[in-house]
Enzyme design. Structure first.
Site: not given
Length: 397
Positions: A130, A211, A246
């Site tokens: 990312w 993460d 999310k």
């Protein structure tokens, strides 16, 4: 005064999303930003989250500052979700958790902590990762390098090369790892590969930083926490940032956490103190409302199973879109292998498209994906998946 300030080039994801918003075409398709959309193309309000918020509002009173480390009920609920309520690391007091401004906030507080106490350490991130990972750690003054990860030839993992890189990493190097649903590729380590990796990390005295932004989108809640629990079982000290953006569709509430597993309870006390100090000189304390919604969902005996079922439904819808995309493309390009669409997991897929092909998708077909080839599969629905597949076939032909 500010003539020396250079212009900001913009974040590649958010800038593309802004361009999508300005596109006047009515048939445009947004597969750029990492947000889950339902089959109607809308961000869902989960019934479990709505019910939790009503309960939080009904019980609301004064709104004092939270402690620097965040609300106790939120922190305990996060620990139980990540490690399991009866994990030995929790019972022994070796895990410290703070409530953060999203998992990005957790990454930043963790990066500042590393810079202060391991100032010579380099951070190794997967190739690719990312985009904001590199920016966060470099912004804390750390040197960021990459380790082999994605295999463009197979759409899979370069695990042997990854393992070899870890075996040569300098002591106390920080290894940024995606616990599940790798962003941007969707390529994850298997359980067996995690079992091979962790002894190398431990022997080299490396510092894993996990993460976990998509828990529940790869498999079950417990399965997606496998790497976290395995690392704790192995006696490894590590950091983990997690998010509820999310999984609870709470993007704007910025609900996240940073947890650090320490060797013993006394070190845990000291670590928590320094994390609080980092928070105090950054944003002082986290916001209250979103965190209390999360805590209510995670601890309410009626809302917790409802929420988990809702995450299952979101995960299964993404899987259905992967299958549909795969079926349409394979029907029209039968001589090529697109199986990676089915083996990659979570919200994202690396399509294998070149930057030029991605530009053609946008310019000729109004289909927006990143120029790296990353596509947010969660943006597909029954109304746009065939058009997306047709556009991809066109630029691949």
């Amino acid at each position: 005064m500010f003539h020396h300030v250079e212009p900001y080039a913009g974040d590649p994801i958010l800038t593309l999303n802004e361009a999508f918003g300005k596109d006047p075409r009515s048939d445009k398709i947004n597969l750029s930003i990492g947000i889950y959309f339902d089959d109607d193309g809308k961000i869902p309000m989960l019934p479990s989250v709505r019910a939790a918020e009503l309960k939080v509002v009904a019980a609301a009173g004064a709104r004092p500052y939270l402690p620097m480390e965040g609300a106790a009920n939120f922190r305990t609920a996060v620990q139980d979700l990540l490690f399991g309520s009866d994990h030995a690391a929790l019972r022994s007091g070796r895990v410290v958790t703070i409530q953060t401004v999203g998992s990005s906030g957790g990454l930043k507080v963790g990066a500042d902590f590393i810079k202060r106490y391991f100032p010579q350490s380099h951070v190794l991130v997967s190739d690719p990762t990312w985009d904001n990972h590199r920016a966060v750690f470099e912004g804390s003054g750390l040197t960021v390098e990459s380790y082999p990860y994605y295999d463009a030839a197979t759409g899979g993992l370069r695990f042997a090369d990854m393992l070899a890189a870890m075996s040569k990493a300098e002591k106390h190097s920080v290894i940024l790892l995606h616990a599940c649903c790798h962003n941007p590729t969707g390529v994850d380590l298997t359980r067996e590969q995690w079992q091979q990796l962790l002894p190398v990390l431990k022997a080299r005295e490396l510092i894993p930083f996990l993460d976990l932004a998509y828990q529940g989108y790869g498999s079950s809640m417990d399965d997606d926490a496998y790497a976290i629990r395995l690392s704790a079982d192995a006696g490894i000290s590590f950091l983990v940032a997690n998010s509820f953006s999310k999984s609870m569709s709470l993007y704007g509430e910025r609900c996240g956490a940073l947890s650090i597993v320490c060797p013993d309870p006394q070190q845990a006390v000291n670590v928590l103190g320094q994390l609080k100090a980092n928070v105090r000189r950054n944003y002082s304390n986290p916001p209250m409302h979103g965190g209390q919604i999360v805590a209510r969902v995670l601890t309410d005996p009626e809302l917790r199973p409802l929420w988990e079922a809702e995450v299952v439904a979101m995960r299964e819808r993404i899987l259905a879109m992967r299958q549909r995309l795969y079926d349409v493309i394979c029907t029209r390009l039968p001589d090529r292998d697109f199986s990676y669409f089915l083996t990659q997991r979570g919200m994202f897929s690396y399509t294998g498209l070149s930057p030029i092909q991605c530009d053609r998708l946008k310019d000729e077909h109004a289909v927006y994906i990143l120029r790296s080839g990353r596509m947010c599969v969660a943006g597909l629905n029954n109304g746009n998946v065939e058009a997306t597949a047709t556009a991809m076939v066109d630029v691949l032909s």
